[in-house]
Scaffold this active site. Structure first.
Site, short mmCIF file in Angstrom:
data_model
loop_
_atom_site.label_atom_id
_atom_site.label_comp_id
_atom_site.label_asym_id
_atom_site.label_seq_id
_atom_site.Cartn_x
_atom_site.Cartn_y
_atom_site.Cartn_z
N CYS A 1 43.05 41.68 31.03
CA CYS A 1 41.93 42.43 30.47
C CYS A 1 40.60 42.37 31.03
O CYS A 1 40.27 41.03 31.10
CB CYS A 1 42.21 42.36 28.87
SG CYS A 1 41.22 43.70 27.95
N CYS A 2 40.07 43.44 31.46
CA CYS A 2 38.66 43.66 31.91
C CYS A 2 38.01 44.53 31.17
O CYS A 2 38.62 45.40 30.52
CB CYS A 2 38.65 43.45 33.55
SG CYS A 2 39.28 44.84 34.22
N SER A 3 36.76 45.10 31.71
CA SER A 3 36.14 46.21 31.38
C SER A 3 36.84 47.51 31.30
O SER A 3 37.12 48.33 30.49
CB SER A 3 34.42 46.25 31.63
OG SER A 3 34.57 46.31 33.00
N VAL B 1 39.53 47.09 28.49
CA VAL B 1 39.43 46.23 27.04
C VAL B 1 39.81 47.71 26.26
O VAL B 1 40.28 47.33 24.83
CB VAL B 1 38.42 45.92 26.74
CG1 VAL B 1 37.14 46.75 26.69
CG2 VAL B 1 38.32 44.60 25.72
#
Length: 104
Positions: A7-9, A39
């Site tokens: 999970c990242c931006s 996210v």
């Protein structure tokens, strides 16, 4: 089948790392399902995985996200910034596997 969520931006910066992790798993003969998400998709996606790894840019959300996932017994941890930056798929895969093994 091992199921790992990154999970990242926005789900983009972790997608390269996902490829490296999948390559490392194939070399070991491990069956994996590793996907990257932004996210914003966390709530709908995390229940489908055994572990969630957070990219450095969303590490500040660790407490909130791990509390949500804890209800279903899914561990959430940040990816080591050095492993992330160097795109060490094998090391990140090892870390995710150790998280899963600690729970099961």
């Amino acid at each position: 089948m091992v199921r790992i969520m990154l999970c990242c931006s926005a789900g983009m910066s972790t997608s390269m790392l996902v490829r490296k992790m999948v390559e490392a798993a194939k070399e070991r003969g491990l069956e994996v399902d590793i996907e990257a998400y932004g996210v914003a998709e966390f709530d709908s996606q995390f229940p489908h995985y055994q572990a969630v790894l957070l990219g450095p840019q969303v590490k500040y959300m660790l407490k909130t996200l791990s509390e949500k996932a804890a209800v279903q017994g899914i561990p959430v941890q940040p990816i080591d910034p050095m492993d992330y930056g160097m795109q060490r798929g094998d090391k990140v895969l090892d870390f995710a596997l150790s998280m899963i093994n600690a729970v099961h």
